[in-house]
Write a protein that holds these residues in place. Structure first.
Motif, PDB file in Angstrom:
ATOM      1  N   ARG A  47       9.171   3.515  -9.203  1.00  0.00           N
ATOM      2  CA  ARG A  47       9.571   4.861  -8.882  1.00  0.00           C
ATOM      3  C   ARG A  47      10.963   5.061  -7.864  1.00  0.00           C
ATOM      4  O   ARG A  47      10.711   3.954  -7.268  1.00  0.00           O
ATOM      5  CB  ARG A  47       8.452   5.449  -8.231  1.00  0.00           C
ATOM      6  N   PRO A  48      11.924   5.706  -7.874  1.00  0.00           N
ATOM      7  CA  PRO A  48      12.552   6.198  -6.946  1.00  0.00           C
ATOM      8  C   PRO A  48      12.642   5.933  -6.116  1.00  0.00           C
ATOM      9  O   PRO A  48      11.758   6.723  -5.136  1.00  0.00           O
ATOM     10  CB  PRO A  48      14.192   6.694  -7.613  1.00  0.00           C
ATOM     11  N   ILE A  49      13.437   5.227  -4.945  1.00  0.00           N
ATOM     12  CA  ILE A  49      13.249   5.860  -3.258  1.00  0.00           C
ATOM     13  C   ILE A  49      13.982   5.981  -2.564  1.00  0.00           C
ATOM     14  O   ILE A  49      15.884   6.320  -3.301  1.00  0.00           O
ATOM     15  CB  ILE A  49      13.033   3.874  -2.617  1.00  0.00           C
ATOM     16  N   LEU A  50      14.273   6.327  -1.437  1.00  0.00           N
ATOM     17  CA  LEU A  50      15.287   7.628  -0.580  1.00  0.00           C
ATOM     18  C   LEU A  50      15.845   6.784  -0.007  1.00  0.00           C
ATOM     19  O   LEU A  50      15.136   5.992   1.184  1.00  0.00           O
ATOM     20  CB  LEU A  50      15.154   8.140   0.342  1.00  0.00           C
ATOM     21  N   PRO A  51      16.743   5.718  -0.071  1.00  0.00           N
ATOM     22  CA  PRO A  51      17.476   4.145   0.605  1.00  0.00           C
ATOM     23  C   PRO A  51      17.763   4.630   2.405  1.00  0.00           C
ATOM     24  O   PRO A  51      17.910   4.327   2.380  1.00  0.00           O
ATOM     25  CB  PRO A  51      18.656   3.957  -0.106  1.00  0.00           C
TER      26      PRO A  51
ATOM     27  N   ASP B 120      11.131   9.429  -3.080  1.00  0.00           N
ATOM     28  CA  ASP B 120      12.101  10.142  -3.242  1.00  0.00           C
ATOM     29  C   ASP B 120      11.185  11.084  -4.742  1.00  0.00           C
ATOM     30  O   ASP B 120      10.570  11.101  -5.271  1.00  0.00           O
ATOM     31  CB  ASP B 120      12.863  10.209  -4.565  1.00  0.00           C
ATOM     32  N   LEU B 121      10.788  12.321  -3.132  1.00  0.00           N
ATOM     33  CA  LEU B 121       9.586  13.279  -4.098  1.00  0.00           C
ATOM     34  C   LEU B 121      10.299  14.659  -4.299  1.00  0.00           C
ATOM     35  O   LEU B 121       9.719  15.057  -4.588  1.00  0.00           O
ATOM     36  CB  LEU B 121       8.862  13.767  -2.563  1.00  0.00           C
ATOM     37  N   ALA B 122      11.848  14.269  -4.722  1.00  0.00           N
ATOM     38  CA  ALA B 122      12.195  15.579  -5.678  1.00  0.00           C
ATOM     39  C   ALA B 122      11.502  16.133  -6.378  1.00  0.00           C
ATOM     40  O   ALA B 122      12.104  17.096  -6.446  1.00  0.00           O
ATOM     41  CB  ALA B 122      13.636  15.496  -5.114  1.00  0.00           C
ATOM     42  N   LEU B 123      11.351  15.347  -7.485  1.00  0.00           N
ATOM     43  CA  LEU B 123      10.510  16.316  -8.896  1.00  0.00           C
ATOM     44  C   LEU B 123       8.943  16.427  -8.333  1.00  0.00           C
ATOM     45  O   LEU B 123       8.956  16.900  -9.466  1.00  0.00           O
ATOM     46  CB  LEU B 123      10.876  14.588  -9.916  1.00  0.00           C
ATOM     47  N   TYR B 124       8.786  16.428  -7.466  1.00  0.00           N
ATOM     48  CA  TYR B 124       7.689  16.370  -7.550  1.00  0.00           C
ATOM     49  C   TYR B 124       7.031  17.816  -6.435  1.00  0.00           C
ATOM     50  O   TYR B 124       6.369  17.972  -5.373  1.00  0.00           O
ATOM     51  CB  TYR B 124       6.419  15.740  -5.913  1.00  0.00           C
ATOM     52  N   HIS B 125       7.369  18.834  -7.173  1.00  0.00           N
ATOM     53  CA  HIS B 125       7.545  19.894  -6.522  1.00  0.00           C
ATOM     54  C   HIS B 125       6.332  21.088  -6.588  1.00  0.00           C
ATOM     55  O   HIS B 125       6.055  21.594  -6.227  1.00  0.00           O
ATOM     56  CB  HIS B 125       8.359  20.762  -6.055  1.00  0.00           C
ATOM     57  N   SER B 126       5.764  20.579  -8.014  1.00  0.00           N
ATOM     58  CA  SER B 126       4.448  20.977  -8.319  1.00  0.00           C
ATOM     59  C   SER B 126       3.305  21.082  -7.186  1.00  0.00           C
ATOM     60  O   SER B 126       3.462  20.262  -6.570  1.00  0.00           O
ATOM     61  CB  SER B 126       4.145  20.605  -9.271  1.00  0.00           C
TER      62      SER B 126
ATOM     63  N   THR C   5       0.691  -1.397   0.044  1.00  0.00           N
ATOM     64  CA  THR C   5      -0.228  -0.143  -0.034  1.00  0.00           C
ATOM     65  C   THR C   5       1.364   1.253  -0.319  1.00  0.00           C
ATOM     66  O   THR C   5       2.128   1.362  -0.002  1.00  0.00           O
ATOM     67  CB  THR C   5      -1.354   0.474   1.332  1.00  0.00           C
ATOM     68  N   GLN C   6       0.355   2.180  -0.296  1.00  0.00           N
ATOM     69  CA  GLN C   6       1.105   4.162  -0.212  1.00  0.00           C
ATOM     70  C   GLN C   6       0.798   4.502   0.183  1.00  0.00           C
ATOM     71  O   GLN C   6      -1.081   5.018   0.420  1.00  0.00           O
ATOM     72  CB  GLN C   6       1.656   3.556  -1.139  1.00  0.00           C
ATOM     73  N   SER C   7       1.257   5.993   0.771  1.00  0.00           N
ATOM     74  CA  SER C   7       0.886   6.872   1.293  1.00  0.00           C
ATOM     75  C   SER C   7       1.377   8.444  -0.061  1.00  0.00           C
ATOM     76  O   SER C   7       2.127   7.640  -0.650  1.00  0.00           O
ATOM     77  CB  SER C   7       0.741   7.282   2.551  1.00  0.00           C
ATOM     78  N   VAL C   8       1.796   9.763   0.782  1.00  0.00           N
ATOM     79  CA  VAL C   8       2.138  10.317  -0.352  1.00  0.00           C
ATOM     80  C   VAL C   8       4.048   9.867   0.138  1.00  0.00           C
ATOM     81  O   VAL C   8       4.298   9.953  -1.052  1.00  0.00           O
ATOM     82  CB  VAL C   8       1.797  11.881   0.618  1.00  0.00           C
ATOM     83  N   GLN C   9       4.130   9.919   1.213  1.00  0.00           N
ATOM     84  CA  GLN C   9       5.641   9.648   1.846  1.00  0.00           C
ATOM     85  C   GLN C   9       6.001   8.360   1.444  1.00  0.00           C
ATOM     86  O   GLN C   9       7.380   8.087   0.905  1.00  0.00           O
ATOM     87  CB  GLN C   9       5.777  10.633   2.714  1.00  0.00           C
ATOM     88  N   THR C  10       5.309   6.948   1.261  1.00  0.00           N
ATOM     89  CA  THR C  10       5.615   5.668   1.517  1.00  0.00           C
ATOM     90  C   THR C  10       5.645   4.965   1.188  1.00  0.00           C
ATOM     91  O   THR C  10       3.968   5.078   0.716  1.00  0.00           O
ATOM     92  CB  THR C  10       5.848   5.605   2.839  1.00  0.00           C
ATOM     93  N   VAL C  11       6.135   4.690   0.679  1.00  0.00           N
ATOM     94  CA  VAL C  11       4.996   2.355   0.225  1.00  0.00           C
ATOM     95  C   VAL C  11       5.522   1.251   1.388  1.00  0.00           C
ATOM     96  O   VAL C  11       6.909   1.864   1.283  1.00  0.00           O
ATOM     97  CB  VAL C  11       6.086   2.244  -1.182  1.00  0.00           C
ATOM     98  N   THR C  12       4.503   0.977   1.952  1.00  0.00           N
ATOM     99  CA  THR C  12       4.876   0.012   2.457  1.00  0.00           C
ATOM    100  C   THR C  12       4.712  -1.380   2.195  1.00  0.00           C
ATOM    101  O   THR C  12       3.841  -1.694   1.197  1.00  0.00           O
ATOM    102  CB  THR C  12       3.467  -0.451   3.469  1.00  0.00           C
ATOM    103  N   LEU C  13       5.393  -2.413   2.796  1.00  0.00           N
ATOM    104  CA  LEU C  13       5.063  -3.776   2.050  1.00  0.00           C
ATOM    105  C   LEU C  13       5.709  -4.795   2.948  1.00  0.00           C
ATOM    106  O   LEU C  13       5.861  -4.772   3.561  1.00  0.00           O
ATOM    107  CB  LEU C  13       5.556  -4.275   0.563  1.00  0.00           C
ATOM    108  N   ILE C  14       4.715  -6.092   2.598  1.00  0.00           N
ATOM    109  CA  ILE C  14       5.145  -7.031   3.512  1.00  0.00           C
ATOM    110  C   ILE C  14       4.984  -8.429   2.561  1.00  0.00           C
ATOM    111  O   ILE C  14       4.180  -8.568   1.896  1.00  0.00           O
ATOM    112  CB  ILE C  14       3.097  -7.558   3.986  1.00  0.00           C
ATOM    113  N   VAL C  15       6.589  -8.642   2.739  1.00  0.00           N
ATOM    114  CA  VAL C  15       6.926 -10.087   2.431  1.00  0.00           C
ATOM    115  C   VAL C  15       5.946 -10.628   2.086  1.00  0.00           C
ATOM    116  O   VAL C  15       6.445 -12.133   3.166  1.00  0.00           O
ATOM    117  CB  VAL C  15       8.054 -10.356   2.366  1.00  0.00           C
TER     118      VAL C  15
END
Length: 130
Positions: free
Chosen positions: A60-64, A83-89, A10-20
């Motif tokens: 899409r990119p993440i911040l490791p 990685d939301l660096a591209l999304y300043h709009s 699942t995801q929110s604006v800032q994160t993706v959470t996953l269960i393996v």
């Protein structure tokens, strides 16, 4: 939450959470697991047996350095920091929604996943930037 072959996510604006999905319940502890975070890649393996539990090129990119993982009651959960660096709009919410987790996954259909906006910057909420 959406189920794929490798995980449930699942995801929110800032994160993706996953269960393996293919992580053995019980018997495997944190010191037995190796998780590799790269900007466009994720891999989860067993340190001793080298069994791969999850692997793929991320859509899409993440911040490791800001991503993390943990085992709770035999469940391995991974939290990827987008990685939301591209999304300043002002359309950050739309742009931050991942249509799929890995490059090899199919795109989500409308309604497959609600996009959690609880972690949206309060200032952006006030300006109506969503």
């Amino acid at each position: 939450w959406v189920q794929t072959d490798q995980c449930r996510w699942t995801q929110s604006v800032q994160t993706v959470t996953l269960i393996v999905s293919h992580f053995p319940a019980g018997g495997v502890e944190a010191q037995d697991v190796d998780v590799v975070f790269k900007p466009h890649y994720l891999k989860v393996t067993h340190r001793v047996t080298a069994q791969v539990y999850l692997e793929g090129a991320l859509h899409r990119p993440i911040l490791p350095a800001e991503s993390l993982w943990y085992i709770d009651e035999g469940v391995l959960e991974v939290v990827l920091a987008k990685d939301l660096a591209l999304y300043h709009s002002q359309s950050v919410v739309e742009l931050s929604a991942w249509p799929r987790l890995f490059e090899f996954d199919d795109d989500l259909s409308d309604g497959d996943m609600e996009h959690d906006q609880t972690d949206l910057d309060p200032e952006r909420k006030r300006r109506g930037g969503f």
